[in-house]
Write a protein that holds these residues in place. Structure first.
Motif, PDB file in Angstrom:
ATOM      1  N   ASP A  41      -6.965  46.543   1.643  1.00 40.81           N
ATOM      2  CA  ASP A  41      -6.511  46.745   3.026  1.00 40.81           C
ATOM      3  C   ASP A  41      -6.448  45.447   3.817  1.00 40.81           C
ATOM      4  OD1 ASP A  41      -6.555  49.383   2.399  1.00 40.81           O
ATOM      5  OD2 ASP A  41      -8.557  49.702   3.206  1.00 40.81           O
ATOM      6  N   LYS A  49       0.442  47.756  10.127  1.00 44.10           N
ATOM      7  CA  LYS A  49       0.208  49.190  10.343  1.00 44.10           C
ATOM      8  C   LYS A  49      -0.918  49.383  11.346  1.00 44.10           C
ATOM      9  CE  LYS A  49      -2.337  51.422   7.538  1.00 44.10           C
ATOM     10  NZ  LYS A  49      -2.873  51.961   6.278  1.00 44.10           N
ATOM     11  N   LYS A  50      -2.017  48.635  11.132  1.00 48.53           N
ATOM     12  CA  LYS A  50      -3.161  48.765  12.035  1.00 48.53           C
ATOM     13  C   LYS A  50      -2.755  48.397  13.459  1.00 48.53           C
ATOM     14  CE  LYS A  50      -6.393  47.222   9.100  1.00 48.53           C
ATOM     15  NZ  LYS A  50      -7.395  46.228   8.684  1.00 48.53           N
ATOM     16  N   TYR A  53      -0.619  51.049  15.282  1.00 53.23           N
ATOM     17  CA  TYR A  53      -1.320  52.239  15.763  1.00 53.23           C
ATOM     18  C   TYR A  53      -2.449  51.845  16.707  1.00 53.23           C
ATOM     19  CZ  TYR A  53       1.521  55.140  12.981  1.00 53.23           C
ATOM     20  OH  TYR A  53       2.620  55.789  12.509  1.00 53.23           O
ATOM     21  N   LEU A 119      -5.713  55.560  23.393  1.00 58.64           N
ATOM     22  CA  LEU A 119      -4.434  55.271  22.750  1.00 58.64           C
ATOM     23  C   LEU A 119      -4.310  56.090  21.477  1.00 58.64           C
ATOM     24  CD1 LEU A 119      -1.919  53.532  22.899  1.00 58.64           C
ATOM     25  CD2 LEU A 119      -3.080  51.834  21.557  1.00 58.64           C
ATOM     26  N   ARG A 120      -3.356  57.030  21.432  1.00 57.78           N
ATOM     27  CA  ARG A 120      -3.110  57.822  20.227  1.00 57.78           C
ATOM     28  C   ARG A 120      -1.615  57.806  19.930  1.00 57.78           C
ATOM     29  NH1 ARG A 120      -7.555  57.312  19.862  1.00 57.78           N
ATOM     30  NH2 ARG A 120      -9.300  58.738  19.740  1.00 57.78           N
ATOM     31  N   VAL A 121      -1.179  56.850  19.125  1.00 58.11           N
ATOM     32  CA  VAL A 121       0.227  56.801  18.747  1.00 58.11           C
ATOM     33  C   VAL A 121       0.405  57.655  17.499  1.00 58.11           C
ATOM     34  CG1 VAL A 121       2.170  55.266  18.437  1.00 58.11           C
ATOM     35  CG2 VAL A 121       0.095  54.415  19.470  1.00 58.11           C
ATOM     36  N   ARG A 122       1.510  58.386  17.431  1.00 55.79           N
ATOM     37  CA  ARG A 122       1.794  59.192  16.242  1.00 55.79           C
ATOM     38  C   ARG A 122       3.057  58.676  15.578  1.00 55.79           C
ATOM     39  NH1 ARG A 122      -1.804  62.924  15.946  1.00 55.79           N
ATOM     40  NH2 ARG A 122      -2.920  63.435  17.853  1.00 55.79           N
ATOM     41  N   PRO A 123       3.200  58.935  14.258  1.00 52.31           N
ATOM     42  CA  PRO A 123       4.379  58.446  13.545  1.00 52.31           C
ATOM     43  C   PRO A 123       5.683  58.879  14.205  1.00 52.31           C
ATOM     44  CG  PRO A 123       2.789  59.297  11.992  1.00 52.31           C
ATOM     45  CD  PRO A 123       2.242  59.581  13.353  1.00 52.31           C
ATOM     46  N   HIS A 126       6.649  56.510  16.781  1.00 56.75           N
ATOM     47  CA  HIS A 126       7.163  55.268  16.208  1.00 56.75           C
ATOM     48  C   HIS A 126       8.620  55.425  15.793  1.00 56.75           C
ATOM     49  CE1 HIS A 126       4.157  52.325  16.452  1.00 56.75           C
ATOM     50  NE2 HIS A 126       3.246  53.015  15.815  1.00 56.75           N
TER      51      HIS A 126
ATOM     52  N   ILE B  76       5.554  54.023   9.590  1.00 61.95           N
ATOM     53  CA  ILE B  76       5.496  55.479   9.416  1.00 61.95           C
ATOM     54  C   ILE B  76       4.620  55.807   8.206  1.00 61.95           C
ATOM     55  CG2 ILE B  76       6.872  57.585   9.436  1.00 61.95           C
ATOM     56  CD1 ILE B  76       7.950  55.879  11.542  1.00 61.95           C
ATOM     57  N   PRO B  77       3.290  55.871   8.376  1.00 60.60           N
ATOM     58  CA  PRO B  77       2.428  56.234   7.251  1.00 60.60           C
ATOM     59  C   PRO B  77       2.543  57.733   6.937  1.00 60.60           C
ATOM     60  CG  PRO B  77       1.155  55.438   9.134  1.00 60.60           C
ATOM     61  CD  PRO B  77       2.553  55.607   9.597  1.00 60.60           C
ATOM     62  N   SER B 141      -0.758  54.880   3.559  1.00 61.97           N
ATOM     63  CA  SER B 141      -1.588  56.011   3.959  1.00 61.97           C
ATOM     64  C   SER B 141      -2.060  55.797   5.392  1.00 61.97           C
ATOM     65  CB  SER B 141      -2.782  56.144   3.029  1.00 61.97           C
ATOM     66  OG  SER B 141      -3.635  55.042   3.228  1.00 61.97           O
ATOM     67  N   PHE B 142      -2.712  56.829   5.935  1.00 56.87           N
ATOM     68  CA  PHE B 142      -3.207  56.741   7.310  1.00 56.87           C
ATOM     69  C   PHE B 142      -4.512  55.962   7.412  1.00 56.87           C
ATOM     70  CE2 PHE B 142      -0.409  60.307   8.374  1.00 56.87           C
ATOM     71  CZ  PHE B 142       0.067  59.864   9.581  1.00 56.87           C
ATOM     72  N   ARG B 143      -4.986  55.434   6.280  1.00 60.47           N
ATOM     73  CA  ARG B 143      -6.274  54.748   6.284  1.00 60.47           C
ATOM     74  C   ARG B 143      -6.290  53.632   7.330  1.00 60.47           C
ATOM     75  NH1 ARG B 143      -9.456  52.979   1.135  1.00 60.47           N
ATOM     76  NH2 ARG B 143      -7.701  51.621   0.740  1.00 60.47           N
ATOM     77  N   ASN B 144      -7.432  53.456   7.981  1.00 65.10           N
ATOM     78  CA  ASN B 144      -7.635  52.404   8.976  1.00 65.10           C
ATOM     79  C   ASN B 144      -6.810  52.585  10.244  1.00 65.10           C
ATOM     80  OD1 ASN B 144      -9.457  51.006   7.383  1.00 65.10           O
ATOM     81  ND2 ASN B 144      -7.813  49.922   6.339  1.00 65.10           N
ATOM     82  N   THR B 145      -6.226  53.769  10.421  1.00 67.73           N
ATOM     83  CA  THR B 145      -5.604  54.047  11.716  1.00 67.73           C
ATOM     84  C   THR B 145      -6.445  55.115  12.416  1.00 67.73           C
ATOM     85  OG1 THR B 145      -4.212  55.856  10.960  1.00 67.73           O
ATOM     86  CG2 THR B 145      -3.320  53.645  10.728  1.00 67.73           C
ATOM     87  N   PRO B 146      -6.287  55.249  13.741  1.00 71.25           N
ATOM     88  CA  PRO B 146      -7.066  56.273  14.446  1.00 71.25           C
ATOM     89  C   PRO B 146      -6.731  57.685  13.990  1.00 71.25           C
ATOM     90  CG  PRO B 146      -6.125  54.706  15.977  1.00 71.25           C
ATOM     91  CD  PRO B 146      -5.514  54.419  14.650  1.00 71.25           C
ATOM     92  N   LEU B 147      -5.591  57.852  13.282  1.00 73.71           N
ATOM     93  CA  LEU B 147      -5.174  59.192  12.868  1.00 73.71           C
ATOM     94  C   LEU B 147      -5.786  59.606  11.532  1.00 73.71           C
ATOM     95  CD1 LEU B 147      -1.417  58.798  13.723  1.00 73.71           C
ATOM     96  CD2 LEU B 147      -3.087  60.078  15.022  1.00 73.71           C
TER      97      LEU B 147
END
Lengths: 146, 148
Positions: A41, A49-50, A53, A119-123, A126, B76-77, B141-147
């Motif tokens: 990671d 990605k981090k 989001y 902060l809650r962003v969703r795909p 995006h 877009i994970p 993947s969604f790993r390391n995101t708040p989701l």
């Protein structure tokens, strides 16, 4: 005279292409090292990605803007009368100024909401930001004005 | 051998992530600064945008596809990513690249027969294809995101 020459070489399209290729190769090489090292990671993809989001959710918008700006583009902006009221310089640069302002506001919102921990962003968002960015780059920040 | 191990350990420290973030920000800032200089020097045809657009008019048309694939990859994970025996990220990347080569060959032949006219519709289609294939095969993947 010598400074002029150096500046001229710096502004040479071939130099520009070289610098772009060098920058991309640098990021690619760095990413390969990060990919094969022990730690997981930590690749550029993971970082982006981090970020997207997190506080830098403007990244998808910017990516879309650059897609529209680099690869698409209309030959005439919608509402061309707006440009007639501006000087040549301003009509060239206002799309850049506007996109910098939008990105600045988005970074500000990102920092603010991150501090509030709300902060809650969703795909899905995006995807919307990407499409909005493509529209901006295609219709407004176009390179193909006739 | 030991040198490689030590170097690898150094790369694996906690701070490497911050360092890479810094490198990316500095690199982007330098490119933007250069682009402002190139855009305002009055030479014309030498900004990054113009050079990249010129790239895509002929041999690097497939850059459009890669840009779309990277958009899906970065932003877009997915809950369930495709994972086969090979490292899933490498597998996805190679699949997307292979599809890109196929699309590039087809589009290259078509563009050549059309005297290299840049088609906005074709560009949009190729970019969207990159996005879709990137989402199917190369999503993170969604790993390391708040989701997560």
């Amino acid at each position: 005279m010598r400074e002029l020459l150096i500046l001229n070489e710096f502004g040479n399209p071939q130099t520009v292409a070289l610098i772009i290729i060098a920058a991309v190769s640098f990021v690619l090489g760095m990413n390969i090292v990060l990919f094969i090292n022990d730690k997981e990671d930590d690749t550029v993809s993971d970082i982006l990605k981090k970020w997207s989001y997190d506080k830098f959710f403007f990244l998808s918008f910017g990516w879309g803007v650059l897609f529209g700006h680099f690869f698409l583009g209309v030959t005439q902006r919608p509402f061309p009368t707006i440009d007639h009221f501006m000087s040549n310089l301003l009509s060239d640069w206002w799309p850049v100024i506007v996109v910098v302002a939008i990105v600045g506001i988005m970074i500000g919102i990102g920092y603010f909401l991150e501090k509030q921990d709300t902060l809650r962003v969703r795909p899905f968002w995006h995807l919307i930001l990407l499409l909005l960015g493509v529209c901006y780059g295609h219709f407004i920040w176009t390179q193909n004005l006739g | 051998m030991s040198k490689i191990v030590i170097a690898n350990r150094k790369f694996s420290t906690k701070n490497v992530n911050l360092f890479i973030q810094g490198v990316l920000i500095v690199l982007a800032s330098i490119l933007i600064l250069f682009d402002v200089i190139w855009g305002s020097d009055g030479i014309g045809g030498n900004t990054i945008s113009e050079i990249v657009q010129e790239f895509t008019n002929d041999s690097f048309f497939i850059l459009i596809y890669l840009w779309g694939a990277l958009a899906a990859h970065f932003f877009i994970p997915k809950r369930r990513i495709i994972s086969l025996t090979l490292n899933d990220k490498l597998f996805g990347f190679l699949t997307v690249l292979l599809l890109g080569v196929v699309i590039g060959l087809v589009c290259g032949n078509y563009l050549e027969s059309q005297d290299n006219t840049p088609f906005i519709e074709l560009r949009t289609l190729v970019g969207s294809a990159g996005f879709v294939f990137g989402y199917i095969f190369w999503a993170q993947s969604f790993r390391n995101t708040p989701l997560a």
